[in-house]
Design an enzyme around this catalytic site. Structure first.
Site, PDB file in Angstrom:
ATOM      1  N   GLU A   1      -5.581   9.916   5.774  1.00 35.80           N
ATOM      2  CA  GLU A   1      -6.542  10.301   7.235  1.00 35.80           C
ATOM      3  C   GLU A   1      -5.217  11.422   8.027  1.00 35.80           C
ATOM      4  O   GLU A   1      -4.421  11.020   7.597  1.00 35.80           O
ATOM      5  CB  GLU A   1      -6.750   8.875   8.206  1.00 35.80           C
ATOM      6  CG  GLU A   1      -7.236   7.619   7.611  1.00 35.80           C
ATOM      7  CD  GLU A   1      -7.241   6.823   8.379  1.00 35.80           C
ATOM      8  OE1 GLU A   1      -8.239   6.342   8.838  1.00 35.80           O
ATOM      9  OE2 GLU A   1      -6.447   6.283   8.983  1.00 35.80           O
TER      10      GLU A   1
ATOM     11  N   CYS B   1      -1.404  15.767  12.668  1.00 36.44           N
ATOM     12  CA  CYS B   1      -0.516  14.240  11.939  1.00 36.44           C
ATOM     13  C   CYS B   1      -0.785  14.617  10.416  1.00 36.44           C
ATOM     14  O   CYS B   1      -2.164  14.385  10.256  1.00 36.44           O
ATOM     15  CB  CYS B   1      -0.393  13.842  12.092  1.00 36.44           C
ATOM     16  SG  CYS B   1       0.204  12.092  12.174  1.00 36.44           S
TER      17      CYS B   1
ATOM     18  N   CYS C   1       2.001   4.198   0.529  1.00 36.96           N
ATOM     19  CA  CYS C   1       3.192   4.325   0.636  1.00 36.96           C
ATOM     20  C   CYS C   1       4.229   3.742   0.366  1.00 36.96           C
ATOM     21  O   CYS C   1       3.707   2.572  -0.080  1.00 36.96           O
ATOM     22  CB  CYS C   1       3.680   4.249   2.379  1.00 36.96           C
ATOM     23  SG  CYS C   1       5.619   4.597   2.643  1.00 36.96           S
TER      24      CYS C   1
ATOM     25  N   CYS D   1       7.420  -0.072   4.969  1.00 33.55           N
ATOM     26  CA  CYS D   1       7.870  -0.822   6.318  1.00 33.55           C
ATOM     27  C   CYS D   1       7.004  -1.669   6.993  1.00 33.55           C
ATOM     28  O   CYS D   1       5.777  -2.202   7.162  1.00 33.55           O
ATOM     29  CB  CYS D   1       7.757   0.554   7.120  1.00 33.55           C
ATOM     30  SG  CYS D   1       8.839   1.605   6.491  1.00 33.55           S
TER      31      CYS D   1
ATOM     32  N   CYS E   1       4.268  -0.679   9.369  1.00 32.52           N
ATOM     33  CA  CYS E   1       3.214  -0.050   9.583  1.00 32.52           C
ATOM     34  C   CYS E   1       2.118  -0.272   9.097  1.00 32.52           C
ATOM     35  O   CYS E   1       2.091  -1.025   7.032  1.00 32.52           O
ATOM     36  CB  CYS E   1       4.016   0.980   8.550  1.00 32.52           C
ATOM     37  SG  CYS E   1       2.815   2.182   8.013  1.00 32.52           S
TER      38      CYS E   1
ATOM     39  N   SER F   1       8.620  14.186   9.415  1.00 34.71           N
ATOM     40  CA  SER F   1       9.281  12.470   9.509  1.00 34.71           C
ATOM     41  C   SER F   1       9.610  11.977   8.058  1.00 34.71           C
ATOM     42  O   SER F   1       9.104  12.025   7.562  1.00 34.71           O
ATOM     43  CB  SER F   1       8.162  12.503  10.946  1.00 34.71           C
ATOM     44  OG  SER F   1       8.854  10.895  10.675  1.00 34.71           O
TER      45      SER F   1
ATOM     46  N   CYS G   1       0.762   5.911  15.494  1.00 40.54           N
ATOM     47  CA  CYS G   1       1.466   5.871  15.402  1.00 40.54           C
ATOM     48  C   CYS G   1       1.797   4.035  14.467  1.00 40.54           C
ATOM     49  O   CYS G   1       1.535   3.834  14.816  1.00 40.54           O
ATOM     50  CB  CYS G   1       2.571   6.056  15.975  1.00 40.54           C
ATOM     51  SG  CYS G   1       4.422   5.608  15.231  1.00 40.54           S
TER      52      CYS G   1
END
Lengths: 340, 233
Positions: free
Chosen positions: A90, A103, A110, A114, A117, A187, A328
């Site tokens: 995405e 973004c 991932c 975390c 997330c 980031s 986010c």
């Protein structure tokens, strides 16, 4: 067929020389790919017919359009792109007055896990190539109006540094998009060896995910803390000689009653002592099954004021695209990976 | 405290990434299952159970991080690794011989056993390594769950069985018939009506297992503060 899109000028030049074509053909191809944004080798009309025929035998441009677009009530858009290996990523497009920020994702899923997330909940499904990263910039409707790029989509950019650096090369070189590196922010949660390399090999801005200055608390939110403690990340930043233009920001998702106390302000001040920085406070967007909570607005403002009073430049980032799960920490293609 | 022997044996060091790596010597290498190796090397620094080390085969490559699987008191240090044929480091490690040089950091990390709160240890594959170090160092969990797809990947099962008996559960998610539970670790946890909520849960393995198990534990009432995760990066 191999994709030409995503190759650097050096790679394109080597490729054409190997094919027996003049070296300058590489520059012409880069021009067609990244400036004129053509969809087919046949459209590269200043290449000789022979060159086009030779290229078409083994290569294609290799861009691919999004398969779905969602639009938020606040104007944010979320694009769904397929990747070369049948997976999905995405991309968020965030308009804000004069700024048009895209973004981009750097991985499918991932590895970092975390707690706050959505992307982490799908695990790691693969690396994106530089072409797949830059494709997210080229193939959205707003491509000609983008002012800023942030590597804050799915994945940890520093866990795919080679391809991320290559994509930055394409985006910032004169032969590519010629975008200022000051308009690009990468980031990271702070993978130290990759951080060093990024600082030395790129001129882009850097954002570090902090979320709490306390080691034990951070370890529970972000397992990476075990391998790369925050202090070692900050030490690297402190040791690096930043020029006046290059920005470092610290991302701080605020969780209600967890990391928004005066104790946290004091420790942030101690941690960032001597670091020229900007703290971005981010509202937490609750995700399914999370034990974490949103902070209330009054508390968030007070936390911001306390940080500013300590001399730490702090702002609150506007939440965008929450209704389409584009905000986010909310990007995920978990369901689609299973289907595929 | 370092022993005199340790200080004398510390050799050349260099900085790579954020680690000082020290020249070390291989003591032994054994393939314990297909593509899975135990590597012994000199102990130059003291380590705690749960610590990791950064390892590189030479000075040019970035080191990778491995959990130690040896006891705090062992004479040599040991890691368990999975050969990645396309990788840079593991094919080289898999061909090391006793006496060969490799570069190892000081042990570090905070995936450390709790001495006051009963622990549950949950691992998949080579994620069992830190728990083996803990067991060998005298720590015992209330429960150990180990997930693998083939029976040969229940590493150190004899040690665990001997010490933990019925509190050691092998979750076999493959088609091979050996194990105590047939399915993934997450399926075993999901099938439990109740979990001890005041225990501390240690998870080690790939990201997907860790996030799935963590979410399940939280859904069953375990506070996230009582979950410690180590993911293979």
């Amino acid at each position: 067929m191999q994709a030409l899109f995503g190759k650097t000028l050096d790679e394109l030049q080597s490729l054409v020389v190997e094919m027996g074509l003049p070296k300058f053909t590489g520059k012409q191809i880069a021009d067609w790919l990244y400036k004129k944004k053509v969809a087919s080798v046949d459209d590269m009309t200043n290449l000789s017919k022979k060159a086009r025929a030779m290229l078409s035998e083994n290569f294609e441009v290799g861009t691919f359009p999004p398969v779905k677009v969602q639009k938020s009530t606040d104007g944010t858009k979320k694009y769904l792109f397929p990747t070369a290996h049948g997976k999905y990523i995405e991309t968020a497009m965030i308009p804000d007055k004069e700024r048009q920020t895209v973004c981009v994702s750097s991985q499918v899923g991932c590895k970092m896990g975390c707690l706050f997330c959505m992307t982490g909940k799908q695990g790691f499904n693969g690396q994106l190539t530089a072409g797949e990263i830059v494709n997210q910039v080229q193939m959205i409707e707003e491509t000609d109006h983008i002012t800023n790029i942030v590597y804050m989509g799915m994945g940890e950019p520093f866990d795919n540094l080679e391809e991320v650096l290559k994509s930055i090369d394409i985006l910032t070189s004169d032969w590519g998009y010629a975008m200022s590196p000051r308009r690009i922010t990468v980031s990271t949660i702070g993978i130290v060896p990759a951080l060093k390399r990024f600082l030395n090999e790129s001129k882009c801005n850097l954002a570090i995910s902090v979320h709490t200055p306390f080691d034990d608390e951070r370890q529970k939110l972000m397992p990476v803390q075990l391998a790369y403690p925050l202090k070692s990340v900050i030490d690297e930043i402190r040791a690096f000689d930043f020029d006046s233009q290059r920005k470092v920001s610290f991302e701080y998702i605020v969780f209600g009653g967890l990391n928004d106390t005066s104790r946290h302000v004091k420790e942030m001040n101690r941690l960032l002592n001597g670091v020229r920085s900007h703290i971005n406070l981010i509202r937490f967007h609750p995700i399914p099954g999370t034990p974490l909570e949103k902070t209330d607005e009054q508390r968030l403002q007070r936390f911001k004021d306390e940080l500013n009073n300590k001399g730490l430049l702090t702002t609150i980032r506007a939440s965008r695209g929450q209704d389409i799960y584009a905000a986010c920490g909310m990007l995920s293609t978990k369901g689609l990976q299973k289907d595929s | 405290m370092f022993s005199v022997y340790m200080l004398m044996s510390i050799k050349k060091k260099y900085l790579k990434g954020n680690h000082y790596l020290f020249e070390n010597r291989v003591v032994d290498l054994e393939e314990i299952a297909e593509g899975k190796f135990l590597l012994w090397f000199e102990k130059q620094f003291n380590a705690k159970a749960g610590h990791v080390v950064a390892i590189a085969a030479d000075e040019s490559h970035e080191p990778r991080i491995y959990s130690l699987c040896s006891s705090e008191k062992a004479q040599n240090m040991q890691i368990l690794f999975d050969l990645k044929p396309d990788g840079v480091l593991t094919p080289r490690m898999a061909s090391l011989k006793p006496g060969d040089v490799l570069y190892v950091s000081k042990p570090y990390g905070s995936f450390l056993p709790d001495t006051e709160i009963p622990m549950w240890w949950i691992a998949t594959g080579t994620g069992i390594a830190p728990f083996r170090a803990m067991l060998q160092s005298g720590f015992k969990p209330a429960m150990l769950l180990h997930g693998a797809r083939v029976a040969s990947n229940f590493y150190f099962e004899r040690d665990f069985k001997l010490e933990l008996k019925e509190n050691y559960i092998r979750c076999n998610s493959g088609s091979n018939g050996q194990g105590d539970f047939f399915g993934r670790v997450s399926a075993w946890i999901d099938a439990q009506d109740e979990l001890p909520l005041s225990n501390k849960y240690y998870l080690c393995g790939r990201a997907l297992m860790v996030v799935e198990v963590r979410d399940l534990l939280i859904a069953k009432g375990v506070r996230y503060e009582n979950i410690v995760s180590e993911i293979f990066f």
